[in-house]
Scaffold this active site. Structure first.
Site, PDB file in Angstrom:
ATOM      1  N   ASP A 172       6.037  -1.177   5.038  1.00  0.00           N
ATOM      2  CA  ASP A 172       5.924   0.486   4.858  1.00  0.00           C
ATOM      3  C   ASP A 172       7.372   1.076   4.735  1.00  0.00           C
ATOM      4  O   ASP A 172       7.219   1.985   4.048  1.00  0.00           O
ATOM      5  CB  ASP A 172       5.002   0.882   6.354  1.00  0.00           C
ATOM      6  CG  ASP A 172       5.256   0.213   7.506  1.00  0.00           C
ATOM      7  OD1 ASP A 172       6.093  -0.581   7.416  1.00  0.00           O
ATOM      8  OD2 ASP A 172       4.895   0.623   8.714  1.00  0.00           O
ATOM      9  N   ASP A 211       2.582  -6.962  -5.325  1.00  0.00           N
ATOM     10  CA  ASP A 211       1.738  -6.210  -6.227  1.00  0.00           C
ATOM     11  C   ASP A 211       1.909  -4.656  -6.068  1.00  0.00           C
ATOM     12  O   ASP A 211       2.123  -3.851  -7.162  1.00  0.00           O
ATOM     13  CB  ASP A 211       0.103  -6.660  -6.012  1.00  0.00           C
ATOM     14  CG  ASP A 211      -0.747  -6.035  -6.981  1.00  0.00           C
ATOM     15  OD1 ASP A 211      -0.255  -5.564  -8.101  1.00  0.00           O
ATOM     16  OD2 ASP A 211      -1.820  -6.217  -6.878  1.00  0.00           O
ATOM     17  N   ASP A 217       4.677  -2.124  -8.447  1.00  0.00           N
ATOM     18  CA  ASP A 217       3.936  -1.076  -9.473  1.00  0.00           C
ATOM     19  C   ASP A 217       4.779   0.323  -8.995  1.00  0.00           C
ATOM     20  O   ASP A 217       5.175   0.775  -9.927  1.00  0.00           O
ATOM     21  CB  ASP A 217       2.490  -0.861  -9.391  1.00  0.00           C
ATOM     22  CG  ASP A 217       1.874  -1.418 -10.276  1.00  0.00           C
ATOM     23  OD1 ASP A 217       2.458  -2.581 -10.854  1.00  0.00           O
ATOM     24  OD2 ASP A 217       0.553  -1.120 -10.382  1.00  0.00           O
ATOM     25  N   LYS A 220       5.155  -7.822   7.363  1.00  0.00           N
ATOM     26  CA  LYS A 220       4.667  -6.836   8.311  1.00  0.00           C
ATOM     27  C   LYS A 220       4.593  -7.491   9.699  1.00  0.00           C
ATOM     28  O   LYS A 220       3.561  -7.761  10.151  1.00  0.00           O
ATOM     29  CB  LYS A 220       3.371  -6.509   7.883  1.00  0.00           C
ATOM     30  CG  LYS A 220       2.678  -5.062   8.657  1.00  0.00           C
ATOM     31  CD  LYS A 220       3.369  -3.842   8.441  1.00  0.00           C
ATOM     32  CE  LYS A 220       2.669  -2.708   9.165  1.00  0.00           C
ATOM     33  NZ  LYS A 220       3.141  -1.814   9.633  1.00  0.00           N
ATOM     34  N   TYR A 258      -5.304 -12.110  -1.739  1.00  0.00           N
ATOM     35  CA  TYR A 258      -6.124 -12.425  -2.968  1.00  0.00           C
ATOM     36  C   TYR A 258      -6.774 -13.737  -3.182  1.00  0.00           C
ATOM     37  O   TYR A 258      -7.879 -13.725  -4.024  1.00  0.00           O
ATOM     38  CB  TYR A 258      -5.225 -12.048  -4.303  1.00  0.00           C
ATOM     39  CG  TYR A 258      -4.667 -10.634  -4.242  1.00  0.00           C
ATOM     40  CD1 TYR A 258      -5.277  -9.722  -3.498  1.00  0.00           C
ATOM     41  CD2 TYR A 258      -3.735 -10.278  -5.174  1.00  0.00           C
ATOM     42  CE1 TYR A 258      -4.550  -8.479  -3.430  1.00  0.00           C
ATOM     43  CE2 TYR A 258      -2.893  -8.976  -5.230  1.00  0.00           C
ATOM     44  CZ  TYR A 258      -3.725  -8.130  -4.453  1.00  0.00           C
ATOM     45  OH  TYR A 258      -3.130  -6.867  -4.231  1.00  0.00           O
TER      46      TYR A 258
END
Ligand code: NAD
Length: 355
Positions: A219, A243, A247, A187, A142
């Protein structure tokens, strides 16, 4: 102990939920012999109306000089048309940057009394869900370079060792204050930045021998959060993965009004706020659920003020209130007693006991 708390009531339901939370803190102070001093800070739409600025320097200074900041919520339709850099949410970004908070911590907890509100199967919920996601907040993709050239768009994902180490420490220290299990999510089978992440986490683990560190690919983590969430205590991860996973984790708990959060940086001073917004649709009606903010104050007691017993007392009072069958409208179900925001606060206060 004396603690100075900067208080941002903000907009919409912000003032209602913060007022109840301050009464809870006053009760804790009375029972445990502390003094909490409150300094009012204007931020968001109310600051735009007053100063023409969502967070003037003078208001930010009050936050930076405090021992911690308690925030309700900011924003609302009234300020939708103000220019982008003057919107209420800009105040929030300026506050996070000004306070230097690089770690966002969100608990995912299902209260057994609200198990029916979870979209997960009863058999999974019954195993008990109570974990925290520690998310790196000011680095990664980001904040990397973003560019579009012709038919190609690029976003750069970059982390250095210092950025990883400081968020890693928050992960280990959070685990130390809980059940001492830390899961590092990355990852590393594909990304260099994740391989560096994993290396630093394992180096740090040597300094925290009391914490059990495990690794998980992002994942797989996304699947495990819905398949077997009871396995987690603390998850630490980078900005974008955090992020998305936070959620996902908040959804499994079933109610947005119940979830607190904290943002921390290098010092013990933190920013504490519920995860929901200013809910303009229910503002001023005395029907908002103040529990997300009350639990944010409990996090402040635990993580910034090192007052674990006081934090337990608040969390136990919320649990006792739910046990007694009281519910605000957002979590109302058959057979329960409906209460408003003020009554919810008063009933929780009645249940605060010195442990
Ligand atoms: P929201 O979280 O304010 O509301 C979403 C829905 O959940 C609404 O129906 C609302 O009534 C309900 N809800 C939220 N909190 C509740 C509570 N404590 N008790 C009972 N019900 C509750 O999200 P939104 O409607 O998308 O945004 C409203 C405003 O809040 C916007 O201006 C947005 O920019 C702002 N916002 C602020 C923050 C913040 O201050 N940190 C975060 C998110 C959104």
């Amino acid at each position: 102990m004396v603690k100075n708390i900067a208080v941002i009531r903000g907009d919409g339901i912000g003032p209602e939920i913060v007022n109840e939370t301050l009464k809870v803190l006053d009760k804790v102070a009375e029972l445990y012999g502390h003094t909490f001093n409150y300094t009012d800070v204007d931020m968001g739409g109310c600051a735009i109306d007053k100063y023409g600025d969502p967070l003037p320097e003078s208001e930010l200074k009050k936050c930076v000089q405090s021992d911690s900041v308690l925030l309700g919520a900011v924003g609302g339709n009234k300020w939708n048309d103000v220019p982008g850099n003057m919107r209420p949410e800009k105040g929030l970004l300026r506050l996070r940057a000004g306070m230097g908070v690089y770690s966002n911590n969100r608990p995912a907890k299902i209260w057994p009394q609200l198990a029916d509100a979870s979209p997960l199967k009863k058999s999974i919920v019954e195993q008990g869900i109570d974990f925290i996601i520690v998310r790196e907040l000011i680095g990664g993709i980001y904040f990397g370079e973003h560019k579009t050239e012709g038919d190609t768009a690029t976003d750069v994902l970059k982390y250095n060792e210092t950025e990883i180490e400081r968020i890693g420490r928050i992960g280990f220290e959070t685990a130390q204050k809980r059940n001492k299990k830390l899961c590092s999510v990355e990852k590393s089978n594909v990304l260099d930045s994740s391989r560096l992440w994993k290396k630093i986490m394992h180096k740090l683990a040597e300094e925290y021998p009391d914490v059990e560190l495990s690794d998980m690919l992002v994942d797989n983590c996304a699947m495990q959060i819905v398949k077997n969430p009871a396995q987690f205590d603390v998850i630490v991860t980078e900005n974008m993965f955090g992020d998305i996973l936070s959620d996902e984790a908040s959804m499994i708990t079933g109610s947005i009004g119940m979830i607190p959060s904290s943002s921390l940086g290098a010092s013990s001073r933190g920013l504490y706020e519920p995860i929901h917004g200013s809910a303009p649709d229910i503002a001023g009606k005395d029907i908002a659920n103040p529990i997300g903010t009350i639990l944010s104050a409990a996090m402040m007691l635990r993580f910034s003020f090192d007052m674990p017993n006081e934090a337990d007392a608040v969390e136990n009072a919320v649990s006792a209130y739910l046990d007694a069958g009281y519910r605000t409208a957002d979590i109302m179900s058959e057979g329960m007693t409906r209460v408003g925001c003020k009554q919810c606060g008063a009933l929780i206060i009645e249940n605060i006991r010195k442990g």
